[in-house]
Motif scaffolding. Structure first.
Motif, mmCIF file in Angstrom:
data_model
loop_
_atom_site.group_PDB
_atom_site.id
_atom_site.type_symbol
_atom_site.label_atom_id
_atom_site.label_comp_id
_atom_site.label_asym_id
_atom_site.label_seq_id
_atom_site.Cartn_x
_atom_site.Cartn_y
_atom_site.Cartn_z
ATOM 1 N N ALA A 140 0.839 -1.203 0.000
ATOM 2 C CA ALA A 140 0.000 0.000 0.000
ATOM 3 C C ALA A 140 0.872 1.251 0.000
ATOM 4 N N TRP A 141 1.909 1.267 0.825
ATOM 5 C CA TRP A 141 2.778 2.444 0.873
ATOM 6 C C TRP A 141 3.637 2.568 -0.375
ATOM 7 N N LEU A 142 3.999 1.442 -0.989
ATOM 8 C CA LEU A 142 4.700 1.526 -2.269
ATOM 9 C C LEU A 142 3.788 2.141 -3.323
ATOM 10 N N GLY A 143 2.515 1.763 -3.312
ATOM 11 C CA GLY A 143 1.562 2.343 -4.247
ATOM 12 C C GLY A 143 1.350 3.828 -3.997
ATOM 13 N N ILE A 144 1.185 4.199 -2.743
ATOM 14 C CA ILE A 144 0.936 5.600 -2.399
ATOM 15 C C ILE A 144 2.140 6.473 -2.761
ATOM 16 N N THR A 145 3.324 6.059 -2.336
ATOM 17 C CA THR A 145 4.506 6.873 -2.629
ATOM 18 C C THR A 145 4.877 6.826 -4.109
ATOM 19 N N GLY A 146 4.619 5.699 -4.768
ATOM 20 C CA GLY A 146 4.907 5.600 -6.193
ATOM 21 C C GLY A 146 4.014 6.492 -7.032
ATOM 22 N N VAL A 147 2.728 6.489 -6.731
ATOM 23 C CA VAL A 147 1.801 7.361 -7.452
ATOM 24 C C VAL A 147 2.102 8.822 -7.139
ATOM 25 N N ALA A 148 2.438 9.109 -5.890
ATOM 26 C CA ALA A 148 2.783 10.484 -5.521
ATOM 27 C C ALA A 148 4.022 10.954 -6.283
#
Length: 99
Positions: A44-52
């Protein structure tokens, strides 16, 4: 240009490497440390930081133009990771009893 435009543009330029740091940091951490710290999963945090990070890179017109709300959301997501999640995950992996 006025001072506020210079400040916001400076923050926009600094947002890209900070977003990259947050994504790479999340990538290098153990998966179980996120759940042990009571945070969202590593994916989830990889997705959040990656999209950001992607949003920070793609909004080339800067935060003072049409993509301002997306830029702001990306900066907030990256800062939440750095200020809240990162210390908790590092603390769990170090063995701190506070977490």
């Amino acid at each position: 240009m006025s001072l506020d435009v210079w400040v916001v543009t400076g923050l926009w330029i600094l947002g890209i490497p900070v977003g990259g740091y947050a994504f790479i940091h999340a990538l290098r951490q153990r998966s179980d440390a996120f759940t042990a710290a009571g945070k969202l999963t590593k994916n989830a945090w990889l997705g959040i930081t990656g999209v950001a990070l992607l949003l920070l890179i793609l909004i080339t017109s800067g935060p003072m133009r049409s993509g301002a709300i997306f830029w702001l959301a990306a900066v907030v997501a990256v800062l939440v990771y750095i200020v809240d999640v990162k210390p908790a995950v590092v603390g769990v992996q170090r063995g701190d009893q506070r977490w």
